[in-house]
Motif scaffolding. Structure first.
Motif, short mmCIF file in Angstrom:
data_model
loop_
_atom_site.label_atom_id
_atom_site.label_comp_id
_atom_site.label_asym_id
_atom_site.label_seq_id
_atom_site.Cartn_x
_atom_site.Cartn_y
_atom_site.Cartn_z
N LEU A 172 0.83 -1.20 0.00
CA LEU A 172 0.00 0.00 0.00
C LEU A 172 0.88 1.25 0.00
O LEU A 172 0.60 2.21 -0.72
CB LEU A 172 -0.93 0.00 1.22
CG LEU A 172 -1.88 1.19 1.32
CD1 LEU A 172 -2.84 1.20 0.14
CD2 LEU A 172 -2.66 1.12 2.62
N LEU A 173 1.94 1.23 0.77
CA LEU A 173 2.87 2.35 0.82
C LEU A 173 3.56 2.54 -0.54
O LEU A 173 3.69 3.66 -1.03
CB LEU A 173 3.92 2.13 1.91
CG LEU A 173 4.95 3.24 2.10
CD1 LEU A 173 4.27 4.53 2.52
CD2 LEU A 173 5.99 2.81 3.10
N PHE A 174 3.95 1.45 -1.16
CA PHE A 174 4.58 1.50 -2.47
C PHE A 174 3.64 2.10 -3.52
O PHE A 174 4.03 2.96 -4.30
CB PHE A 174 5.02 0.09 -2.90
CG PHE A 174 5.62 0.04 -4.27
CD1 PHE A 174 6.90 0.52 -4.50
CD2 PHE A 174 4.90 -0.49 -5.34
CE1 PHE A 174 7.46 0.48 -5.77
CE2 PHE A 174 5.44 -0.53 -6.61
CZ PHE A 174 6.72 -0.04 -6.83
N VAL A 175 2.39 1.67 -3.51
CA VAL A 175 1.40 2.19 -4.46
C VAL A 175 1.16 3.68 -4.21
O VAL A 175 1.05 4.47 -5.15
CB VAL A 175 0.08 1.38 -4.37
CG1 VAL A 175 -1.03 2.05 -5.15
CG2 VAL A 175 0.30 -0.04 -4.87
N ALA A 176 1.10 4.09 -2.94
CA ALA A 176 0.90 5.50 -2.61
C ALA A 176 2.07 6.35 -3.08
O ALA A 176 1.87 7.45 -3.63
CB ALA A 176 0.69 5.66 -1.11
N VAL A 177 3.28 5.86 -2.91
CA VAL A 177 4.47 6.61 -3.35
C VAL A 177 4.50 6.72 -4.86
O VAL A 177 4.77 7.79 -5.42
CB VAL A 177 5.76 5.95 -2.80
CG1 VAL A 177 7.00 6.53 -3.47
CG2 VAL A 177 5.84 6.12 -1.30
N VAL A 178 4.22 5.66 -5.57
CA VAL A 178 4.21 5.68 -7.03
C VAL A 178 3.11 6.61 -7.54
O VAL A 178 3.34 7.39 -8.48
CB VAL A 178 4.04 4.25 -7.61
CG1 VAL A 178 3.77 4.29 -9.10
CG2 VAL A 178 5.28 3.42 -7.32
N ALA A 179 1.95 6.58 -6.92
CA ALA A 179 0.86 7.47 -7.33
C ALA A 179 1.24 8.93 -7.09
O ALA A 179 0.96 9.80 -7.94
CB ALA A 179 -0.41 7.12 -6.57
N ALA A 180 1.88 9.23 -5.96
CA ALA A 180 2.29 10.60 -5.68
C ALA A 180 3.36 11.07 -6.67
O ALA A 180 3.32 12.22 -7.14
CB ALA A 180 2.81 10.70 -4.24
N LEU A 181 4.31 10.21 -7.01
CA LEU A 181 5.33 10.56 -7.99
C LEU A 181 4.72 10.81 -9.37
O LEU A 181 5.09 11.75 -10.07
CB LEU A 181 6.38 9.46 -8.08
CG LEU A 181 7.35 9.37 -6.91
CD1 LEU A 181 8.23 8.12 -7.05
CD2 LEU A 181 8.21 10.60 -6.83
#
Length: 52
Positions: free
Chosen positions: A4-13
């Motif tokens: 979930l953290l990985f998906v959130a970081v990729v979405a923010a980038l």
């Protein structure tokens, strides 16, 4: 949790990249009359050169 953290970081980038891409404004670098650089544009009939 880490996925979930990985998906959130990729979405923010991705969101930051796209917003930067859409807000980027390129300056006019070419004279629309003669096609030369606008930094030093030669005089054209009926008007003067353009300096930017």
């Amino acid at each position: 949790m880490t996925m979930l953290l990985f998906v959130a970081v990729v979405a923010a980038l991705l969101l930051g990249f796209l917003s930067g891409l859409l807000s980027f404004k390129v300056k006019n670098r070419w004279c629309p009359q003669c096609g030369g650089s606008t930094l030093v544009c030669p005089p054209i009939e009926g008007g003067g050169g353009q300096r930017v």
